[in-house]
Design an enzyme around this catalytic site. Sequence first.
Site, PDB file in Angstrom:
ATOM      1  N   THR A 411      13.252   1.238  -3.413  1.00 41.25           N
ATOM      2  CA  THR A 411      14.581   1.316  -2.824  1.00 41.25           C
ATOM      3  C   THR A 411      15.154  -0.087  -2.733  1.00 41.25           C
ATOM      4  O   THR A 411      14.463  -1.015  -2.309  1.00 41.25           O
ATOM      5  CB  THR A 411      14.551   1.986  -1.433  1.00 41.25           C
ATOM      6  OG1 THR A 411      15.875   1.996  -0.885  1.00 41.25           O
ATOM      7  CG2 THR A 411      13.621   1.273  -0.474  1.00 41.25           C
ATOM      8  N   HIS A 463      -1.496   3.936   6.051  1.00 39.16           N
ATOM      9  CA  HIS A 463      -2.740   3.213   6.327  1.00 39.16           C
ATOM     10  C   HIS A 463      -3.963   4.130   6.261  1.00 39.16           C
ATOM     11  O   HIS A 463      -5.109   3.655   6.215  1.00 39.16           O
ATOM     12  CB  HIS A 463      -2.659   2.551   7.709  1.00 39.16           C
ATOM     13  CG  HIS A 463      -3.396   1.251   7.797  1.00 39.16           C
ATOM     14  ND1 HIS A 463      -4.381   0.891   6.914  1.00 39.16           N
ATOM     15  CD2 HIS A 463      -3.297   0.216   8.680  1.00 39.16           C
ATOM     16  CE1 HIS A 463      -4.862  -0.295   7.234  1.00 39.16           C
ATOM     17  NE2 HIS A 463      -4.217  -0.734   8.296  1.00 39.16           N
TER      18      HIS A 463
END
Length: 492
Positions: A411, A463
């Site tokens: 993006t 994560h």
Amino acid sequence: MTTEIKVPVLPESVADATVATWHVQVGEKFTRDQVLVDIETDKVVLEVPATCDGVMTDISQSDGATVLGDQVIGTYAEGSVAVAAPTAAPVAAAVTSAVNVIDIVVPVLPESVADATVATWHVATGDTVSVDQNLVDIETDKVVLEVVAQENGVIGKIIHVEGDTVLGAQKIGELNAGATANTTATATSEEAVSSDELASPSVRRLMTEKGLTASDVVGTGKGGRISKEDVAAAANSPKGKPAAAPVAKAAVPAVEDLGERTQKRVPMTRLRKTIATRLLAAKNETAMLTTFNEVNMKPIMDLRKKYKDLFEKTHDTRLGFMSFYVKAVTEALKRYPAINASIDGDDIVYHNFFDISIAVSTPRGLVTPVLRDTDQLSMAGIENGIRALALKGRDGKLSLAEMTGGTFTITNGGVFGSLLSTPILNLPQAAILGMHKIQDRPMAVDGNVVILPMMYLALSYDHRLVDGKESVGFLVTIKDLLEDPTRLLLDI
């Protein structure tokens, strides 16, 4: 022979859809393959074309209605059969036969402007107009264009109301040139106005939300047409007292107390609701973390400046920054396969291909079409692919296949001036890279302060799947490749 107009079969994951725009009205003729209506889902806009020449006979589901797959929403008669018109006064028939219908169309838009919005109609259906009178204002992101009457006449039809998005040279209404206002004809037409014609689709949706019908609301527009202000006044009227008299409307304090402050309530589009749901899921269902780095863009800017004209002449496309970003990301994904993976239940799915989702801003909201097999594309192939996806996104022509299946997202908020951000994951992907504004900053180089064009990089990742070492290494790889773009060519 009468043919039914049906909603197309919806994709497996789509429950229902919305009737976005009817391009023809009852009584209008059309040709084979002409688009009759647009059906909007939460992902794509589906066009329903005519299977043969015909005349529209019935529209059972108007703009804004929620429909299901394969549902009948209208009918048309095959061939050039004229639809029987309601019995009208002889005077009205004489006027109709003498007029010449002229289409009111959107002006040709500037080259850099994709579409426009109907800002203000200065006339209503049935109004008498003179040549060169301003009929409607068309607003783009740069200018406001005026559409004037080509001849004297009477406004016969308004197809696109205020707030509608339109394209250059698109028909938005009709002018009956040579016609004159007639008391008998006007009275007859006003008596024939249905509840649907008294209110635009957005006003009808607002009435539904307020639990009102057309009989509960007093229209103050021409011919008794209902505005959003009329609906607000009726909704705030005391229970048991119909808002029939204009005096009752003026006595509603809730509206008057706002003074010059106003507010506008519109239903959320399906695309916007889907975006909201997915963003909340990404925040709530992942262990999302963001790490940052910065890159010196001078080497790429110098390379681009040196070769952009030759590149465009050779490949017939501009050399932008996105092709460098995609190339660098693809190489970094090869080195860190966990960032190109996704979680499916208790399994980790490692993708041995590189399908990069490119975030594109469109009038309907942010979409992420997919550029397939970027490891096999040249710089020109990447630039052409991104441009094609952006144009389809702008026009609402992206297919479901083009919107799904990406393994990583890029993006670029820098095109809007963003200096730094923390992008949100595009599920089920494990990571997303945010590019930002290139800005001159003082940097220490070999003990000296040098002004360099710098850009921040932001990598948001899950994560649960990606460790800190991998995320930092991934960003450093992209930094190294962008600061020395010859490494992309040498594959080192």
